[in-house]
Design a protein around this motif. Structure first.
Motif, PDB file in Angstrom:
ATOM      1  N   LEU A  82      35.963  20.178  15.360  1.00  0.00           N
ATOM      2  CA  LEU A  82      35.714  20.698  16.704  1.00  0.00           C
ATOM      3  C   LEU A  82      34.719  21.845  16.673  1.00  0.00           C
ATOM      4  CD1 LEU A  82      36.636  20.439  19.701  1.00  0.00           C
ATOM      5  CD2 LEU A  82      38.285  22.267  19.211  1.00  0.00           C
ATOM      6  N   ARG A  83      34.911  22.766  15.746  1.00  0.00           N
ATOM      7  CA  ARG A  83      33.994  23.900  15.644  1.00  0.00           C
ATOM      8  C   ARG A  83      32.570  23.430  15.313  1.00  0.00           C
ATOM      9  NH1 ARG A  83      38.262  27.723  12.376  1.00  0.00           N
ATOM     10  NH2 ARG A  83      38.874  29.056  14.146  1.00  0.00           N
ATOM     11  N   ALA A  84      32.458  22.506  14.374  1.00  0.00           N
ATOM     12  CA  ALA A  84      31.134  22.039  13.972  1.00  0.00           C
ATOM     13  C   ALA A  84      30.447  21.276  15.100  1.00  0.00           C
ATOM     14  CB  ALA A  84      31.254  21.161  12.731  1.00  0.00           C
ATOM     15  N   LEU A  85      31.212  20.463  15.826  1.00  0.00           N
ATOM     16  CA  LEU A  85      30.626  19.697  16.922  1.00  0.00           C
ATOM     17  C   LEU A  85      30.169  20.603  18.059  1.00  0.00           C
ATOM     18  CD1 LEU A  85      32.973  16.591  17.227  1.00  0.00           C
ATOM     19  CD2 LEU A  85      30.565  16.598  16.535  1.00  0.00           C
ATOM     20  N   GLN A  86      30.974  21.605  18.407  1.00  0.00           N
ATOM     21  CA  GLN A  86      30.565  22.487  19.499  1.00  0.00           C
ATOM     22  C   GLN A  86      29.289  23.231  19.140  1.00  0.00           C
ATOM     23  OE1 GLN A  86      33.488  24.596  21.739  1.00  0.00           O
ATOM     24  NE2 GLN A  86      32.141  26.309  22.213  1.00  0.00           N
ATOM     25  N   ARG A  87      29.221  23.774  17.952  1.00  0.00           N
ATOM     26  CA  ARG A  87      28.007  24.492  17.543  1.00  0.00           C
ATOM     27  C   ARG A  87      26.795  23.556  17.568  1.00  0.00           C
ATOM     28  NH1 ARG A  87      25.878  28.884  14.244  1.00  0.00           N
ATOM     29  NH2 ARG A  87      27.848  29.943  14.561  1.00  0.00           N
ATOM     30  N   ALA A  88      26.949  22.376  17.039  1.00  0.00           N
ATOM     31  CA  ALA A  88      25.830  21.441  17.001  1.00  0.00           C
ATOM     32  C   ALA A  88      25.404  21.027  18.402  1.00  0.00           C
ATOM     33  CB  ALA A  88      26.200  20.219  16.171  1.00  0.00           C
ATOM     34  N   HIS A  89      26.370  20.770  19.273  1.00  0.00           N
ATOM     35  CA  HIS A  89      26.039  20.364  20.644  1.00  0.00           C
ATOM     36  C   HIS A  89      25.309  21.481  21.381  1.00  0.00           C
ATOM     37  CE1 HIS A  89      27.072  17.991  24.401  1.00  0.00           C
ATOM     38  NE2 HIS A  89      26.606  19.145  24.891  1.00  0.00           N
ATOM     39  N   VAL A  90      25.868  22.685  21.342  1.00  0.00           N
ATOM     40  CA  VAL A  90      25.313  23.803  22.102  1.00  0.00           C
ATOM     41  C   VAL A  90      23.901  24.157  21.634  1.00  0.00           C
ATOM     42  CG1 VAL A  90      25.585  26.279  22.529  1.00  0.00           C
ATOM     43  CG2 VAL A  90      27.540  24.748  22.766  1.00  0.00           C
ATOM     44  N   THR A  91      23.644  24.050  20.341  1.00  0.00           N
ATOM     45  CA  THR A  91      22.343  24.442  19.815  1.00  0.00           C
ATOM     46  C   THR A  91      21.323  23.310  19.817  1.00  0.00           C
ATOM     47  OG1 THR A  91      23.086  24.005  17.540  1.00  0.00           O
ATOM     48  CG2 THR A  91      23.335  26.259  18.366  1.00  0.00           C
ATOM     49  N   SER A  92      21.755  22.081  20.098  1.00  0.00           N
ATOM     50  CA  SER A  92      20.845  20.937  20.037  1.00  0.00           C
ATOM     51  C   SER A  92      20.415  20.413  21.401  1.00  0.00           C
ATOM     52  CB  SER A  92      21.498  19.777  19.260  1.00  0.00           C
ATOM     53  OG  SER A  92      21.777  20.141  17.932  1.00  0.00           O
ATOM     54  N   ILE A  93      21.299  20.466  22.387  1.00  0.00           N
ATOM     55  CA  ILE A  93      21.012  19.866  23.691  1.00  0.00           C
ATOM     56  C   ILE A  93      20.853  20.985  24.717  1.00  0.00           C
ATOM     57  CG2 ILE A  93      21.738  18.209  25.430  1.00  0.00           C
ATOM     58  CD1 ILE A  93      23.489  16.864  23.352  1.00  0.00           C
ATOM     59  N   PRO A  94      19.680  21.155  25.299  1.00  0.00           N
ATOM     60  CA  PRO A  94      19.455  22.287  26.207  1.00  0.00           C
ATOM     61  C   PRO A  94      20.116  22.076  27.568  1.00  0.00           C
ATOM     62  CG  PRO A  94      17.498  20.921  26.118  1.00  0.00           C
ATOM     63  CD  PRO A  94      18.443  20.358  25.092  1.00  0.00           C
ATOM     64  N   PHE A  95      20.153  23.156  28.307  1.00  0.00           N
ATOM     65  CA  PHE A  95      20.598  23.160  29.701  1.00  0.00           C
ATOM     66  C   PHE A  95      19.347  23.048  30.571  1.00  0.00           C
ATOM     67  CE2 PHE A  95      21.621  25.010  33.734  1.00  0.00           C
ATOM     68  CZ  PHE A  95      22.990  24.895  33.922  1.00  0.00           C
ATOM     69  N   GLU A  96      19.365  22.155  31.563  1.00  0.00           N
ATOM     70  CA  GLU A  96      18.203  22.045  32.457  1.00  0.00           C
ATOM     71  C   GLU A  96      18.556  21.284  33.721  1.00  0.00           C
ATOM     72  OE1 GLU A  96      16.355  18.866  32.846  1.00  0.00           O
ATOM     73  OE2 GLU A  96      16.285  17.957  30.844  1.00  0.00           O
ATOM     74  N   ASN A  97      17.764  21.532  34.778  1.00  0.00           N
ATOM     75  CA  ASN A  97      17.997  20.903  36.078  1.00  0.00           C
ATOM     76  C   ASN A  97      16.754  20.181  36.597  1.00  0.00           C
ATOM     77  OD1 ASN A  97      16.313  23.090  36.747  1.00  0.00           O
ATOM     78  ND2 ASN A  97      17.250  23.346  38.767  1.00  0.00           N
ATOM     79  N   LEU A  98      15.890  19.735  35.716  1.00  0.00           N
ATOM     80  CA  LEU A  98      14.574  19.256  36.140  1.00  0.00           C
ATOM     81  C   LEU A  98      14.639  18.033  37.041  1.00  0.00           C
ATOM     82  CD1 LEU A  98      12.535  19.714  32.847  1.00  0.00           C
ATOM     83  CD2 LEU A  98      12.846  21.302  34.743  1.00  0.00           C
ATOM     84  N   GLU A  99      15.618  17.150  36.827  1.00  0.00           N
ATOM     85  CA  GLU A  99      15.693  15.958  37.670  1.00  0.00           C
ATOM     86  C   GLU A  99      15.885  16.330  39.137  1.00  0.00           C
ATOM     87  OE1 GLU A  99      15.462  12.414  36.296  1.00  0.00           O
ATOM     88  OE2 GLU A  99      14.367  13.998  35.240  1.00  0.00           O
ATOM     89  N   ILE A 100      16.669  17.348  39.393  1.00  0.00           N
ATOM     90  CA  ILE A 100      16.875  17.795  40.774  1.00  0.00           C
ATOM     91  C   ILE A 100      15.557  18.307  41.348  1.00  0.00           C
ATOM     92  CG2 ILE A 100      18.142  19.378  42.268  1.00  0.00           C
ATOM     93  CD1 ILE A 100      20.301  19.503  40.082  1.00  0.00           C
ATOM     94  N   PHE A 101      14.861  19.142  40.602  1.00  0.00           N
ATOM     95  CA  PHE A 101      13.599  19.719  41.073  1.00  0.00           C
ATOM     96  C   PHE A 101      12.547  18.639  41.305  1.00  0.00           C
ATOM     97  CE2 PHE A 101       9.604  22.114  40.641  1.00  0.00           C
ATOM     98  CZ  PHE A 101       9.850  23.161  41.516  1.00  0.00           C
ATOM     99  N   LEU A 102      12.611  17.573  40.514  1.00  0.00           N
ATOM    100  CA  LEU A 102      11.647  16.480  40.642  1.00  0.00           C
ATOM    101  C   LEU A 102      12.067  15.464  41.696  1.00  0.00           C
ATOM    102  CD1 LEU A 102      10.888  15.955  36.842  1.00  0.00           C
ATOM    103  CD2 LEU A 102       9.309  16.866  38.570  1.00  0.00           C
ATOM    104  N   GLY A 103      13.176  15.740  42.383  1.00  0.00           N
ATOM    105  CA  GLY A 103      13.573  14.895  43.505  1.00  0.00           C
ATOM    106  C   GLY A 103      14.423  13.708  43.147  1.00  0.00           C
ATOM    107  N   ARG A 104      14.990  13.721  41.948  1.00  0.00           N
ATOM    108  CA  ARG A 104      15.859  12.628  41.537  1.00  0.00           C
ATOM    109  C   ARG A 104      17.295  13.133  41.424  1.00  0.00           C
ATOM    110  NH1 ARG A 104      11.035  11.365  38.191  1.00  0.00           N
ATOM    111  NH2 ARG A 104      11.844  12.661  36.505  1.00  0.00           N
ATOM    112  N   GLY A 105      18.221  12.231  41.536  1.00  0.00           N
ATOM    113  CA  GLY A 105      19.619  12.604  41.469  1.00  0.00           C
ATOM    114  C   GLY A 105      20.110  12.783  40.044  1.00  0.00           C
ATOM    115  N   ILE A 106      21.360  13.255  39.922  1.00  0.00           N
ATOM    116  CA  ILE A 106      22.007  13.428  38.625  1.00  0.00           C
ATOM    117  C   ILE A 106      23.203  12.487  38.570  1.00  0.00           C
ATOM    118  CG2 ILE A 106      23.168  15.043  37.077  1.00  0.00           C
ATOM    119  CD1 ILE A 106      20.338  15.844  37.432  1.00  0.00           C
ATOM    120  N   PRO A 107      23.032  11.279  38.034  1.00  0.00           N
ATOM    121  CA  PRO A 107      24.182  10.380  37.916  1.00  0.00           C
ATOM    122  C   PRO A 107      25.079  10.785  36.755  1.00  0.00           C
ATOM    123  CG  PRO A 107      22.233   9.334  36.988  1.00  0.00           C
ATOM    124  CD  PRO A 107      21.779  10.642  37.584  1.00  0.00           C
ATOM    125  N   LEU A 108      26.393  10.687  36.967  1.00  0.00           N
ATOM    126  CA  LEU A 108      27.347  10.924  35.893  1.00  0.00           C
ATOM    127  C   LEU A 108      27.866   9.592  35.359  1.00  0.00           C
ATOM    128  CD1 LEU A 108      29.329  14.019  37.269  1.00  0.00           C
ATOM    129  CD2 LEU A 108      27.343  13.980  35.745  1.00  0.00           C
TER     130      LEU A 108
END
Length: 288
Positions: free
Chosen positions: A37-63
């Motif tokens: 769990l510790r290794a996965l959280q560190r790897a996830h947080v440091t590898s995948i950024p936070f961003e909202n570009l799809e919203i700004f570009l006029g596209r939705g965010i499907p889950l």
């Protein structure tokens, strides 16, 4: 009332686990242990950024795990809390962890009541509980033990959990907690959350508000974060800020970008590469 099992699950069976772990550069243990769990959280947080570009570009965010892993894993983009947490929950489910998802109210030190627009999970391991918050864009790098006053120093950053009382404690019988983060200006209450299970349908509702409502902080501006040991990068429109946690005298550096620089910074600092059409739309948008 009995709900269908698929409504309560996190679609771990649909996850391409190998592709996710390759995206993180993770080749460690897959057993559901605290070390994993510790290794996965560190790897996830440091590898995948936070961003909202799809919203700004006029596209939705499907889950849903197919859409989220296509964007964050296969296309090597980033996302915001609902995307990150749904992906991480699918990973936890696939690996056999026991966990509960929550929603949280982001406050950043404000006292007013705000909507529950953040997502995180609590993991149970060998009789102990751990908070994993992978989708905020500013850590933590590791799980926090779910005990009142628990404090964790992590590569220059610090976090603290607090059980709330009094008027902040909420409804009788429902625990309310706060996650605090220490920055250059001291401790800040980052968000509060109730110990009440959340499900994918709850994240769909929160995601709709965050991605479409005019009062959402993400519908009118470009925003991205990249987090790691001792450094945090933040792009807010054309304002680019780097915060260091290595004890230097001037920990915060800020500069204003030219609109044409934004795609280059997204690619070079945040690892977010856009095609030529989206780059042009992005530059025109931030230029106003």
């Amino acid at each position: 009332m009995t709900h269908p099992a698929e409504d309560l699950a996190w679609q771990g069976e649909r996850l391409d686990l190998d592709a996710y772990l390759e995206r993180l550069g993770y080749d460690g243990d897959r057993a559901p242990t605290l070390g994993t769990l510790r290794a996965l959280q560190r790897a996830h947080v440091t590898s995948i950024p936070f961003e909202n570009l799809e919203i700004f570009l006029g596209r939705g965010i499907p889950l849903g795990v197919e859409a989220v892993q296509d964007k964050l894993v296969r296309r090597r983009r980033g996302g915001y809390c609902f995307e990150h947490t749904e992906l991480f929950a699918a990973v936890l489910e696939r690996l056999g962890f026991t966990f509960t998802a929550f929603t949280a109210r982001v406050s950043m030190g404000m006292e007013k009541l705000l909507p529950a627009t953040h997502a995180l999970v609590r993991v149970e391991l060998d009789g102990r509980l751990w908070i994993c918050d992978v989708g905020f864009g500013a850590g933590p790098l590791a799980p926090l033990e779910f005990t009142d006053g628990a404090e964790s120093e992590q590569d220059g950053w610090a976090y603290r959990l607090e059980r709330l009382t009094g008027s902040l404690g909420g409804v009788a019988g429902v625990q309310q907690w706060a996650l605090h983060q220490r920055g250059p200006r001291g401790w800040l209450r980052r968000h509060t959350f109730a110990v009440a299970p959340a499900y994918r349908i709850d994240y769909e509702v929160g995601n709709h508000f965050v991605s479409t409502h005019p009062r959402s902080p993400f519908t009118g501006r470009v925003y991205a974060q990249r987090y790691g040991p001792y450094v945090h990068h933040e792009l807010d429109g054309v304002k680019f800020t780097t915060t260091h946690a290595d004890g230097r005298a001037e920990p915060v550096e800020t500069r204003t970008l030219e609109p044409g620089e934004v795609p280059k910074v997204l690619a070079g600092v945040f690892g977010i590469e856009l095609d030529a059409e989206d780059e042009s739309r992005l530059v025109a948008g931030v230029a106003g």
